[in-house]
Design a protein around this motif. Structure first.
Motif, PDB file in Angstrom:
ATOM      1  N   SER A 231       0.942  -0.921   0.229  1.00  0.00           N
ATOM      2  CA  SER A 231      -0.255  -0.003   0.015  1.00  0.00           C
ATOM      3  C   SER A 231       1.208   1.210   0.634  1.00  0.00           C
ATOM      4  N   PRO A 232       0.792   2.307  -0.557  1.00  0.00           N
ATOM      5  CA  PRO A 232      -0.423   2.592  -1.555  1.00  0.00           C
ATOM      6  C   PRO A 232      -0.719   1.673  -2.721  1.00  0.00           C
ATOM      7  N   ALA A 233      -1.438   1.921  -3.791  1.00  0.00           N
ATOM      8  CA  ALA A 233      -1.919   0.751  -4.917  1.00  0.00           C
ATOM      9  C   ALA A 233      -1.603   1.474  -6.122  1.00  0.00           C
ATOM     10  N   PRO A 234      -0.373   1.691  -7.169  1.00  0.00           N
ATOM     11  CA  PRO A 234       0.243   3.759  -7.735  1.00  0.00           C
ATOM     12  C   PRO A 234      -0.527   3.437  -8.204  1.00  0.00           C
ATOM     13  N   VAL A 235      -1.659   2.278  -9.221  1.00  0.00           N
ATOM     14  CA  VAL A 235      -2.159   2.189 -10.050  1.00  0.00           C
ATOM     15  C   VAL A 235      -3.226   2.869 -10.320  1.00  0.00           C
ATOM     16  N   LEU A 236      -4.084   2.757  -8.213  1.00  0.00           N
ATOM     17  CA  LEU A 236      -4.944   3.719  -8.029  1.00  0.00           C
ATOM     18  C   LEU A 236      -4.903   5.256  -7.580  1.00  0.00           C
ATOM     19  N   THR A 237      -4.798   5.895  -8.647  1.00  0.00           N
ATOM     20  CA  THR A 237      -4.638   7.503  -8.937  1.00  0.00           C
ATOM     21  C   THR A 237      -5.784   8.116  -7.892  1.00  0.00           C
ATOM     22  N   ASP A 238      -5.229   9.461  -7.324  1.00  0.00           N
ATOM     23  CA  ASP A 238      -6.357  10.099  -6.211  1.00  0.00           C
ATOM     24  C   ASP A 238      -7.522  10.501  -7.969  1.00  0.00           C
ATOM     25  N   ALA A 239      -6.925  10.657  -9.305  1.00  0.00           N
ATOM     26  CA  ALA A 239      -7.998  10.287 -10.091  1.00  0.00           C
ATOM     27  C   ALA A 239      -9.196   9.563  -9.709  1.00  0.00           C
ATOM     28  N   LEU A 240      -8.158   8.697  -9.993  1.00  0.00           N
ATOM     29  CA  LEU A 240      -9.438   7.137 -10.035  1.00  0.00           C
ATOM     30  C   LEU A 240      -9.979   6.667  -9.007  1.00  0.00           C
ATOM     31  N   ALA A 241      -9.205   7.177  -8.038  1.00  0.00           N
ATOM     32  CA  ALA A 241     -10.135   6.956  -6.898  1.00  0.00           C
ATOM     33  C   ALA A 241     -11.592   7.450  -6.633  1.00  0.00           C
ATOM     34  N   GLU A 242     -11.153   9.016  -6.726  1.00  0.00           N
ATOM     35  CA  GLU A 242     -12.148   9.493  -7.012  1.00  0.00           C
ATOM     36  C   GLU A 242     -13.789   9.521  -7.848  1.00  0.00           C
ATOM     37  N   LYS A 243     -12.884   8.923  -9.094  1.00  0.00           N
ATOM     38  CA  LYS A 243     -13.960   8.133 -10.020  1.00  0.00           C
ATOM     39  C   LYS A 243     -14.673   6.652  -9.356  1.00  0.00           C
ATOM     40  N   LEU A 267     -15.746  -0.785   3.696  1.00  0.00           N
ATOM     41  CA  LEU A 267     -16.009  -1.980   1.795  1.00  0.00           C
ATOM     42  C   LEU A 267     -14.745  -1.535   1.481  1.00  0.00           C
ATOM     43  N   TYR A 268     -14.413  -2.852   0.959  1.00  0.00           N
ATOM     44  CA  TYR A 268     -13.243  -3.535   0.635  1.00  0.00           C
ATOM     45  C   TYR A 268     -13.542  -3.959  -0.836  1.00  0.00           C
ATOM     46  N   VAL A 269     -12.947  -2.826  -1.555  1.00  0.00           N
ATOM     47  CA  VAL A 269     -14.191  -2.468  -3.316  1.00  0.00           C
ATOM     48  C   VAL A 269     -12.781  -2.864  -4.157  1.00  0.00           C
ATOM     49  N   GLY A 270     -12.925  -4.087  -4.650  1.00  0.00           N
ATOM     50  CA  GLY A 270     -12.303  -4.636  -5.582  1.00  0.00           C
ATOM     51  C   GLY A 270     -12.096  -4.345  -7.296  1.00  0.00           C
ATOM     52  N   LEU A 271     -11.024  -3.519  -7.516  1.00  0.00           N
ATOM     53  CA  LEU A 271     -11.215  -2.857  -8.986  1.00  0.00           C
ATOM     54  C   LEU A 271     -10.641  -3.761  -9.855  1.00  0.00           C
ATOM     55  N   MET A 272     -11.371  -3.319 -11.303  1.00  0.00           N
ATOM     56  CA  MET A 272     -10.301  -3.821 -12.319  1.00  0.00           C
ATOM     57  C   MET A 272      -9.975  -1.970 -13.453  1.00  0.00           C
ATOM     58  N   ILE A 273      -8.943  -1.816 -13.666  1.00  0.00           N
ATOM     59  CA  ILE A 273      -8.752  -1.052 -14.036  1.00  0.00           C
ATOM     60  C   ILE A 273      -8.256  -1.012 -15.292  1.00  0.00           C
ATOM     61  N   GLN A 274      -8.462  -0.225 -16.485  1.00  0.00           N
ATOM     62  CA  GLN A 274      -8.827  -0.599 -17.928  1.00  0.00           C
ATOM     63  C   GLN A 274      -8.865   0.780 -18.478  1.00  0.00           C
ATOM     64  N   ASP A 275      -8.088   1.624 -18.865  1.00  0.00           N
ATOM     65  CA  ASP A 275      -7.811   2.850 -20.266  1.00  0.00           C
ATOM     66  C   ASP A 275      -9.080   3.507 -19.272  1.00  0.00           C
ATOM     67  N   GLY A 276      -7.925   3.609 -17.727  1.00  0.00           N
ATOM     68  CA  GLY A 276      -8.148   4.662 -16.968  1.00  0.00           C
ATOM     69  C   GLY A 276     -10.049   5.121 -16.498  1.00  0.00           C
ATOM     70  N   GLN A 277     -10.241   3.174 -16.337  1.00  0.00           N
ATOM     71  CA  GLN A 277     -12.070   3.063 -16.233  1.00  0.00           C
ATOM     72  C   GLN A 277     -11.977   2.423 -14.857  1.00  0.00           C
ATOM     73  N   PRO A 278     -12.286   2.347 -13.813  1.00  0.00           N
ATOM     74  CA  PRO A 278     -12.077   1.414 -12.900  1.00  0.00           C
ATOM     75  C   PRO A 278     -13.622   0.727 -13.211  1.00  0.00           C
TER      76      PRO A 278
END
Ligand code: AMP
Ligand code: GLY
Length: 420
Positions: A231-243, A267-278
Motif C-alpha cells: 500500500s498504496p497501490a500506484p495504479v489507483l491514482t487520486d483521480a481514479l479513486a475519486e471516479k 467496504l473492500y472494493v475490488g477494482l479492475m482498471i483499464q484505460d482509465g476506467q475502474p
C-alpha cells in the motif's frame, strides 16, 4: 474503552496491534485470537458466529465496542444481534453483508446503482448456464454465488474449462455456495483494492492496496488467499479513486440505504482498471487479509478512532492523517499451501525480530505449544514493514523473513514487483 475483536488471522493481529496503540483502548480481548495476538492482548475462546454467545460475553466483560474481522460472523448476523442488544459494533448487518455473501445480489445492486462492472448472467440450473457460456464464448468467469472462502471463482480461458466449472458447482463442489452461479464477462486490466469506511450515509476512503493472489513467483500457479500486499497501490491514482467513489461506491451505498439496509463498516472494493476506467470486480464486507496488515501499519493508532467514528455514525467529521509512506507485507506459508500442508512444526527466530512502528511480524496461523510457536494454518506469518519508499518497506520486510528459522515454510520473493 473495553474492546472485543473477533477473528484469528493476520488481519486480526494487525487490527489488534493498531487498536492497542491507541490510549482510548483500556482493555482488548480477541476471540479466538492466535499465538501472536496472545502476546499483545487477552485471547478468549468463543463461538464467534453465535451472536447470542458474543452478546453474552460482551455483557459479562463490560465490552464497549466490538470489531468484527472476518465475513462469516457478519453473514451470520452477529452485528445485528449485538446492535439489538445495544452494543456498539463495527461491521455490517447480515442484510448489508450480502454484498459479499451473494454475488448475484451485488450484481443486482450494481445494475440498480448504474455502477460499472462486468456483464453477467445469473443461473440456478446447469443447462441454462452452459447455453450462456456457449453463446458468450471464452475467456469467461464462473462464480459460485455464495461464500466459498475465496475459492468459488473460476477464470476460464477456454469454453471447456467454463463448462466443467458449471458442472463442478452444480454438483456441489462448493457446497451450498454453488447452488446458484453468476457467469461474468472476463475483464482485462490491472486489479487494485480500495478500502472505504461507510457509516450508512457518509463514505471515507482509508487506503489502497494491491495483493498477489497466485502462489508462485511472477503471479503464476494456483490462487491463494493472498501471498503478499503493498500500500498504496500506484495504479489507483487520486483521480481514479475519486471516479470509483463517484461511480461505484457512493451509488452502491445510496442504493443500500434506499432499500432500508444501510451499510456500516469497512467496504473492500475490488477494482479492475483499464484505460482509465475502474470497474467493480467484487465487494468484500471486511478488511482484506493480508491487505489489512499494510493498511494498519500505515494508519496505526488512528485506526481505532476511525472504526469507532464509523460505528457511531460520525464519519462526516472524521479525517485520516496520511503519512507519505509505503508498506509491504510478505506472507510466509506452510510448504504445500494452498494444497495440503502439515501443521505443528516449530518456528524459531521470532523473539529476535524487531517490533516497532516500522516493522512487525503479524501471526496468521500459529499456536503455542510447550512454550514454542508452532504453525497451525496454511498462511502462517505476515512480515510487514513500512518505509519512505516501497523499496525500503520491501527490504525491511524481506530482512525479517530471512531472519525467521522455519524450514517448513516458504514465501514469494517478488512481492510488489509490478510497482517496483
Ligand atoms: P472475486 O472473488 O470475485 O474477487 O474473484 C477472485 C479473482 O478472480 C479476482 O480478484 C480477479 O482476479 C478474478 N476475477 C473475478 N471476476 C473477474 C472478471 N469478471 N474478469 C476477470 N477476472 C476476474
Ligand atoms: N486478500 C484477499 C481477501 O482478503 O479477500
Amino acid at each position: 474503552m473495553n474492546i472485543l475483536l473477533l477473528g484469528s488471522g493476520g488481519r486480526e493481529h494487525a487490527l489488534a496491534w493498531a487498536v492497542k496503540q491507541n490510549p482510548k483502548c483500556d482493555r482488548l480481548i480477541v476471540a479466538p485470537g492466535n499465538a501472536g495476538i496472545a502476546q499483545i492482548a487477552e485471547c478468549a475462546a468463543l463461538d464467534i458466529e453465535n451472536g447470542g454467545a458474543v452478546a453474552a460475553f460482551c455483557d459479562e466483560n463490560a465490552i464497549d465496542f466490538v470489531i468484527i474481522g472476518p465475513e462469516a460472523p457478519l453473514a451470520a448476523g452477529v452485528a445485528d444481534r449485538l446492535r439489538d442488544a445495544g452494543i456498539l459494533c463495527f461491521g455490517p448487518s447480515a442484510a448489508a453483508a450480502r454484498l459479499e455473501a451473494s454475488k448475484s445480489f451485488t450484481k443486482e445492486i450494481c445494475d440498480a446503482a448504474h455502477a460499472p462492472t462486468a456483464g453477467y448472467g445469473h443461473f440456478t440450473d446447469a443447462e441454462a448456464a452452459k447455453a450462456y457460456i456457449r453463446a458468450e464464448g471464452a475467456p469467461i468467469v464462473v462464480k459460485a454465488d455464495g461464500l466459498a472462502a475465496g475459492k468459488g471463482v473460476i477464470v476460464a480461458m477456454t469454453e471447456d474449462e467454463a463448462l466443467a466449472a458449471v458442472d463442478d458447482m452444480f454438483s456441489g463442489a462448493f457446497g451450498g455456495a454453488g447452488a446458484e452461479v453468476v457467469i461474468e464477462e472476463f475483464m482485462d486490466g490491472e486489479e487494485a483494492s480500495f478500502f472505504v469506511l461507510c457509516d450508512g450515509e457518509d463514505v471515507l476512503p482509508i487506503g489502497t492496496a494491491q495483493d498477489h493472489k497466485r502462489v508462485g513467483e511472477g503471479d503464476t500457479g494456483p490462487n491463494t488467499g493472498g501471498m503478499g500486499a503493498y500500500s498504496p497501490a500506484p495504479v489507483l491514482t487520486d483521480a481514479l479513486a475519486e471516479k470509483a467513489l463517484a461511480e461505484i461506491v457512493r451509488p452502491t451505498m445510496a442504493e443500500m440505504a434506499k432499500r432500508g439496509t444501510p451499510y456500516q463498516g469497512v467496504l473492500y472494493v475490488g477494482l479492475m482498471i483499464q484505460d482509465g476506467q475502474p470497474r467493480l470486480v467484487e465487494y468484500n464486507v471486511r478488511f482484506g487479509d493480508p491487505e489489512c496488515q499494510v493498511l494498519m501499519m500505515r494508519l496505526g493508532a488512528q485506526a481505532l478512532d476511525l472504526m469507532h467514528a464509523c460505528a457511531e455514525g460520525r464519519l462526516s467529521d472524521a479525517r485520516v492523517n496520511w503519512a507519505a509512506d509505503h508498506a509491504m507485507t510478505v506472507v510466509i506459508a506452510a510448504n504445500g499451501y494452498p494444497g495440503a500442508y502439515e501443521k505443528g512444526s516449530v518456528i524459531k527466530g521470532l523473539d529476535d525480530l524487531a517490533e516497532t512502528s516500522f516493522e512487525m511480524c503479524f501471526h496468521a496461523g500459529t499456536s503455542e505449544k510447550d512454550g514454542c510457536i508452532v504453525a497451525s494454518g496454511g498462511r502462517v506469518l505476515n512480515v510487514t514493514a513500512r518505509g519512505t519508499s516501497l523499496r525500503e518497506a520491501r527490504d525491511r520486510a524481506y530482512a525479517m523473513a530471512e531472519a525467521i528459522d522455519w524450514p517448513d515454510g516458504f514465501y514469494r520473493s517478488d512481492i510488489g514487483w509490478r510497482a517496483l
